[in-house]
Design an enzyme around this catalytic site. Structure first.
Site, PDB file in Angstrom:
ATOM      1  N   LYS A  21      -3.796  -3.723  -5.244  1.00  0.00           N
ATOM      2  CA  LYS A  21      -2.299  -4.508  -5.357  1.00  0.00           C
ATOM      3  C   LYS A  21      -2.601  -6.073  -5.729  1.00  0.00           C
ATOM      4  O   LYS A  21      -3.489  -6.699  -5.740  1.00  0.00           O
ATOM      5  CB  LYS A  21      -1.858  -4.298  -4.051  1.00  0.00           C
ATOM      6  CG  LYS A  21      -1.399  -2.773  -3.722  1.00  0.00           C
ATOM      7  CD  LYS A  21      -0.676  -2.664  -2.539  1.00  0.00           C
ATOM      8  CE  LYS A  21      -0.258  -1.107  -2.071  1.00  0.00           C
ATOM      9  NZ  LYS A  21       0.553  -1.179  -0.926  1.00  0.00           N
ATOM     10  N   TYR A  30       6.675   4.840  -6.866  1.00  0.00           N
ATOM     11  CA  TYR A  30       7.003   4.723  -5.314  1.00  0.00           C
ATOM     12  C   TYR A  30       8.284   5.466  -5.169  1.00  0.00           C
ATOM     13  O   TYR A  30       9.247   5.103  -4.077  1.00  0.00           O
ATOM     14  CB  TYR A  30       7.281   3.415  -4.982  1.00  0.00           C
ATOM     15  CG  TYR A  30       5.645   2.798  -4.719  1.00  0.00           C
ATOM     16  CD1 TYR A  30       4.935   3.225  -3.373  1.00  0.00           C
ATOM     17  CD2 TYR A  30       5.191   1.818  -5.396  1.00  0.00           C
ATOM     18  CE1 TYR A  30       3.501   3.055  -3.165  1.00  0.00           C
ATOM     19  CE2 TYR A  30       3.805   1.064  -4.672  1.00  0.00           C
ATOM     20  CZ  TYR A  30       3.171   1.716  -3.949  1.00  0.00           C
ATOM     21  OH  TYR A  30       2.008   1.266  -3.454  1.00  0.00           O
ATOM     22  N   ASN A  78      -0.493  -5.523   1.750  1.00  0.00           N
ATOM     23  CA  ASN A  78      -1.733  -4.614   2.478  1.00  0.00           C
ATOM     24  C   ASN A  78      -2.863  -4.203   1.378  1.00  0.00           C
ATOM     25  O   ASN A  78      -3.644  -3.282   1.762  1.00  0.00           O
ATOM     26  CB  ASN A  78      -1.464  -3.686   3.040  1.00  0.00           C
ATOM     27  CG  ASN A  78      -0.582  -2.499   2.426  1.00  0.00           C
ATOM     28  OD1 ASN A  78      -0.472  -2.477   1.088  1.00  0.00           O
ATOM     29  ND2 ASN A  78      -0.100  -1.425   3.126  1.00  0.00           N
ATOM     30  N   HIS A  82      -3.570   0.630  -2.524  1.00  0.00           N
ATOM     31  CA  HIS A  82      -2.898   1.976  -2.355  1.00  0.00           C
ATOM     32  C   HIS A  82      -3.936   3.107  -2.420  1.00  0.00           C
ATOM     33  O   HIS A  82      -4.843   2.956  -3.155  1.00  0.00           O
ATOM     34  CB  HIS A  82      -1.852   2.059  -3.625  1.00  0.00           C
ATOM     35  CG  HIS A  82      -1.387   3.418  -3.625  1.00  0.00           C
ATOM     36  ND1 HIS A  82      -0.323   3.945  -3.114  1.00  0.00           N
ATOM     37  CD2 HIS A  82      -1.767   4.436  -4.498  1.00  0.00           C
ATOM     38  CE1 HIS A  82      -0.002   5.276  -3.067  1.00  0.00           C
ATOM     39  NE2 HIS A  82      -0.999   5.480  -4.036  1.00  0.00           N
ATOM     40  N   GLU A 128      -0.460  10.828  -9.293  1.00  0.00           N
ATOM     41  CA  GLU A 128      -0.574   9.584  -9.608  1.00  0.00           C
ATOM     42  C   GLU A 128      -1.529   9.107 -10.510  1.00  0.00           C
ATOM     43  O   GLU A 128      -1.558   8.228 -11.222  1.00  0.00           O
ATOM     44  CB  GLU A 128      -0.938   9.089  -7.984  1.00  0.00           C
ATOM     45  CG  GLU A 128       0.208   8.976  -7.104  1.00  0.00           C
ATOM     46  CD  GLU A 128      -0.012   8.313  -5.825  1.00  0.00           C
ATOM     47  OE1 GLU A 128       0.844   8.331  -5.099  1.00  0.00           O
ATOM     48  OE2 GLU A 128      -1.143   7.937  -5.470  1.00  0.00           O
TER      49      GLU A 128
HETATM   50  O1  CDP Z   1       0.352   2.807   1.473  1.00  0.00           O
HETATM   51  P1  CDP Z   1       0.316   3.788   2.634  1.00  0.00           P
HETATM   52  O2  CDP Z   1       0.520   5.353   1.907  1.00  0.00           O
HETATM   53  O3  CDP Z   1      -0.506   3.439   3.603  1.00  0.00           O
HETATM   54  O4  CDP Z   1       1.981   3.558   3.335  1.00  0.00           O
HETATM   55  P2  CDP Z   1       3.194   4.246   2.918  1.00  0.00           P
HETATM   56  O5  CDP Z   1       4.000   4.473   4.012  1.00  0.00           O
HETATM   57  O6  CDP Z   1       3.175   5.412   1.587  1.00  0.00           O
HETATM   58  O7  CDP Z   1       4.171   2.773   2.127  1.00  0.00           O
HETATM   59  C1  CDP Z   1       3.680   2.468   0.852  1.00  0.00           C
HETATM   60  C2  CDP Z   1       3.622   1.062   0.744  1.00  0.00           C
HETATM   61  O8  CDP Z   1       5.083   0.358   1.268  1.00  0.00           O
HETATM   62  C3  CDP Z   1       2.840   0.632   2.036  1.00  0.00           C
HETATM   63  O9  CDP Z   1       1.316   0.310   1.512  1.00  0.00           O
HETATM   64  C4  CDP Z   1       3.356  -0.913   2.095  1.00  0.00           C
HETATM   65  O10 CDP Z   1       2.709  -1.738   1.038  1.00  0.00           O
HETATM   66  C5  CDP Z   1       4.865  -0.648   2.301  1.00  0.00           C
HETATM   67  N1  CDP Z   1       5.394  -0.597   3.277  1.00  0.00           N
HETATM   68  C6  CDP Z   1       6.256  -1.640   4.007  1.00  0.00           C
HETATM   69  O11 CDP Z   1       6.232  -2.922   3.311  1.00  0.00           O
HETATM   70  N2  CDP Z   1       6.759  -1.511   4.972  1.00  0.00           N
HETATM   71  C7  CDP Z   1       6.563  -0.480   5.984  1.00  0.00           C
HETATM   72  N3  CDP Z   1       6.937  -0.338   7.095  1.00  0.00           N
HETATM   73  C8  CDP Z   1       5.984   0.559   5.338  1.00  0.00           C
HETATM   74  C9  CDP Z   1       5.529   0.619   3.983  1.00  0.00           C
HETATM   75 MG    MG Z   2       1.579   6.473   0.876  1.00  0.00          MG
END
Ligand code: CDP
Ligand code: MG
Length: 137
Positions: free
Chosen positions: A9, A49, A112, A115, A126
């Site tokens: 990212k 997303y 974070n 991805h 994807e």
């Molecule tokens: O990336 P991952 O699949 O672990 O998490 P996700 O639940 O699919 O969420 C996608 C991305 O949204 C995360 O990697 C974070 O960058 C962001 N996110 C956030 O900013 N705040 C949250 N509470 C959950 C996700």
């Molecule tokens: Mg995810």
């Protein structure tokens, strides 16, 4: 062998951690089938997303993902989806296991570092979002 999509990212690129993350990918036995740096447009970030559309963090996520270049990679390994998610660590770095990329390098749940696809079907979608078949070696 299975495939997954990884994204380094904008925070990963800004913090000059791309080399370290690529090292971790290779040390952990993934094959890299495709790798490129791109700058996502707002439309691309929103589309990528779209499952999160309407969630409280969606707008912030789109802003973050478009603030600078990202490096996208198609990875191959047995159980690639789960293996890459294990190496990434939990979404929130405070909950991520020691040694994971997010524990090592992430600032917070939004910024974070990386991805990873969440399922093999998602990975197909994807990977084709960023790579044509001829770009995957
Ligand atoms: O990336 P991952 O699949 O672990 O998490 P996700 O639940 O699919 O969420 C996608 C991305 O949204 C995360 O990697 C974070 O960058 C962001 N996110 C956030 O900013 N705040 C949250 N509470 C959950 C996700
Ligand atoms: Mg995810």
């Amino acid at each position: 062998m299975d495939r997954t999509l990884a994204i380094m990212k904008p925070d990963c690129v800004q913090k000059k951690l791309v080399g370290k993350v690529v090292d971790k990918i290779l040390e952990n036995g993934f094959n890299i089938l495709g790798l490129k740096m791109i700058r996502l447009s707002e439309a691309q970030a929103k589309a990528f997303y779209d499952v999160h559309e309407g969630k409280p963090f969606y707008d912030e996520l789109v802003d973050f993902m478009t603030e600078g270049p990202v490096v996208v990679a198609s990875l191959e390994k047995e159980n690639a989806v789960a293996a890459w998610r294990e190496l990434m660590g939990a979404t929130n770095p405070t909950e991520a296991d020691e040694g994971t990329l997010r524990k090592l390098f992430a600032d917070n749940v939004g910024r974070n570092i990386v991805h990873g696809s969440d399922a093999t079907e998602t990975a197909k979608r994807e990977i084709s979002f960023f790579f044509s078949e001829t770009e995957l070696i």
